[in-house]
Design an enzyme around this catalytic site. Sequence first.
Site, PDB file in Angstrom:
ATOM      1  N   GLY A  69      34.789  13.876 -83.199  1.00  0.00           N
ATOM      2  CA  GLY A  69      33.678  14.204 -84.080  1.00  0.00           C
ATOM      3  C   GLY A  69      33.633  15.675 -84.468  1.00  0.00           C
ATOM      4  N   ASN A 147      21.807  12.612 -81.906  1.00  0.00           N
ATOM      5  CA  ASN A 147      22.325  12.354 -80.558  1.00  0.00           C
ATOM      6  C   ASN A 147      21.291  12.602 -79.462  1.00  0.00           C
ATOM      7  OD1 ASN A 147      23.059  14.920 -81.864  1.00  0.00           O
ATOM      8  ND2 ASN A 147      23.621  15.555 -79.806  1.00  0.00           N
ATOM      9  N   GLN A 175      27.091   9.011 -83.747  1.00  0.00           N
ATOM     10  CA  GLN A 175      26.196   8.190 -82.921  1.00  0.00           C
ATOM     11  C   GLN A 175      25.818   6.878 -83.611  1.00  0.00           C
ATOM     12  OE1 GLN A 175      25.320   8.820 -79.767  1.00  0.00           O
ATOM     13  NE2 GLN A 175      26.083  10.910 -79.586  1.00  0.00           N
ATOM     14  N   SER A 195      33.766   9.382 -83.876  1.00  0.00           N
ATOM     15  CA  SER A 195      34.415   9.800 -82.635  1.00  0.00           C
ATOM     16  C   SER A 195      34.684   8.582 -81.748  1.00  0.00           C
ATOM     17  CB  SER A 195      33.492  10.785 -81.907  1.00  0.00           C
ATOM     18  OG  SER A 195      33.974  11.030 -80.603  1.00  0.00           O
ATOM     19  N   HIS A 197      35.210   8.336 -78.339  1.00  0.00           N
ATOM     20  CA  HIS A 197      34.658   8.182 -76.980  1.00  0.00           C
ATOM     21  C   HIS A 197      33.177   7.826 -76.962  1.00  0.00           C
ATOM     22  CE1 HIS A 197      32.595  12.192 -76.230  1.00  0.00           C
ATOM     23  NE2 HIS A 197      33.277  12.480 -77.318  1.00  0.00           N
ATOM     24  N   THR A 233      52.028  15.423 -84.984  1.00  0.00           N
ATOM     25  CA  THR A 233      52.382  14.068 -84.568  1.00  0.00           C
ATOM     26  C   THR A 233      51.136  13.321 -84.099  1.00  0.00           C
ATOM     27  OG1 THR A 233      54.593  14.790 -83.998  1.00  0.00           O
ATOM     28  CG2 THR A 233      53.850  12.712 -83.006  1.00  0.00           C
ATOM     29  N   CYS A 321      26.219  18.842 -74.681  1.00  0.00           N
ATOM     30  CA  CYS A 321      26.809  20.145 -74.983  1.00  0.00           C
ATOM     31  C   CYS A 321      25.841  21.267 -74.677  1.00  0.00           C
ATOM     32  CB  CYS A 321      27.211  20.215 -76.451  1.00  0.00           C
ATOM     33  SG  CYS A 321      28.001  18.718 -77.008  1.00  0.00           S
TER      34      CYS A 321
HETATM   35  N1  PLP Z   1      28.384  14.752 -83.636  1.00  0.00           N
HETATM   36  C1  PLP Z   1      27.482  14.129 -82.871  1.00  0.00           C
HETATM   37  C2  PLP Z   1      26.225  13.588 -83.486  1.00  0.00           C
HETATM   38  C3  PLP Z   1      27.695  13.982 -81.491  1.00  0.00           C
HETATM   39  O1  PLP Z   1      26.790  13.363 -80.734  1.00  0.00           O
HETATM   40  C4  PLP Z   1      28.899  14.497 -80.941  1.00  0.00           C
HETATM   41  C5  PLP Z   1      29.135  14.447 -79.481  1.00  0.00           C
HETATM   42  O2  PLP Z   1      28.235  14.716 -78.687  1.00  0.00           O
HETATM   43  C6  PLP Z   1      29.818  15.123 -81.792  1.00  0.00           C
HETATM   44  C7  PLP Z   1      29.530  15.232 -83.135  1.00  0.00           C
HETATM   45  C8  PLP Z   1      31.116  15.654 -81.269  1.00  0.00           C
HETATM   46  O3  PLP Z   1      32.040  14.617 -81.073  1.00  0.00           O
HETATM   47  P1  PLP Z   1      33.340  14.837 -80.160  1.00  0.00           P
HETATM   48  O4  PLP Z   1      32.865  14.893 -78.745  1.00  0.00           O
HETATM   49  O5  PLP Z   1      34.192  13.646 -80.437  1.00  0.00           O
HETATM   50  O6  PLP Z   1      33.977  16.096 -80.606  1.00  0.00           O
END
Ligand code: PLP
Length: 389
Positions: A69, A147, A175, A195, A197, A233, A321
């Site tokens: 993401g 998020n 999300q 994203s 994960h 790659t 984060c």
């Molecule tokens: N955008 C949002 C809304 C997210 O919740 C997150 C991850 O917390 C990201 C971007 C970042 O994604 P990634 O962890 O794949 O870099």
Amino acid sequence: MIYMDNAATTKMRPEVVRAMLPYMGNRYGNPSGIYTFSKNVHQDVANARKKLADTINAQPEEIYFTSGGTESDNWALKMAAAEHPGGHIVTTAIEHHAILKSCEYLQEQGIEVSYVRPDRDGMVHVGDLEHAVKKNTFMVSVMAANNEIGTIQPIAEIGQMARQRKILFHTDAVQAYTNIGMDVDLMDIDMLSVSGHKINGPKGIGFLYIRSGCLKTPFINGGGQEMGMRAGTENVAGIIGLSKAAELAMNNMQARTGREIYMRNYMANRILNEIDDVKLNGHNQQRLPNNMNFSFYGADGATLIVMLDKQGICASAGSACSSASASASHVLKAIGLPDDLAHSTVRFTINEEITRQEIDYAIACLKQNVWDLRAMSEDYRNHGGYGSL
Ligand code: PLP
């Protein structure tokens, strides 16, 4: 362990792991090779791209694999800005840091940015975005769902507004992607970030959708991978895992989100009914199925997380984060939460596997912890409760 932090990351499904394994073993060919061993892998990547394109009603050649993401968001904003020097971006005050920090960087490069504030429920209003648009606005970037507080934004309306004004529309759907379903045509979306994960897929993989013709500048220079736009790659195992995770998530979206909503409402109602002075942050209805975000007046959020951790429960005191930093979350500030309430906030994001027993245990722990912290808080005792929540 009771895992209630699925907005931070999710467990890979066994089917995803199984799908990836061959690419970490015998199926190791470089997709760029011209012999059959490599061409087969190239075809597997092409199939994955097509499957992912179908999930958002896009064309395969509009899907560009990234590391996740954060990279997708950086790409969308920075390359659009590179093609519009001196231009203006409209975004919101509650975006993920991947957007906000990219905007800060772009401001240093001479791009103008307007940060539209949401209302107290975390909803962004199209009229406010429209009001912020200027003559030199080239992009509107609004996340599909938040998020931290889970608020789902009116993406189709925003897309329509941007399209009418011939402005690019980017949405961070990290999300929202497998929770509400995204359709780039119906919603007039020009760019969209995903994203792996967050959807029970692998870490370090994601994609950026770019509508044909919307961006021409390569993000990473080098070989010809990703249609010449992002060299390097391919993360083949990641790509295969991402497409498998998306397929599984899309196939059971209704059943999964239905169960999540049911369990989420059970948990939220019990917390709101059984603990005094609690505020549910975010919108009541326009909300991700698995998200709860509460402020427990008089109880420190970070301390609650540590106590819950000792009891085997994983939750978050804001977004993953920002949980390391002591300052209140920018999202909670933007919805007008006072500092003391912002600091007493806990986010629970469940998944469909959660049981009622696990929820009951988590609530019992939470009630005791909140009670203990409040008993120690002079401020709370002097206040005698907080009736206005
Ligand atoms: N955008 C949002 C809304 C997210 O919740 C997150 C991850 O917390 C990201 C971007 C970042 O994604 P990634 O962890 O794949 O870099």
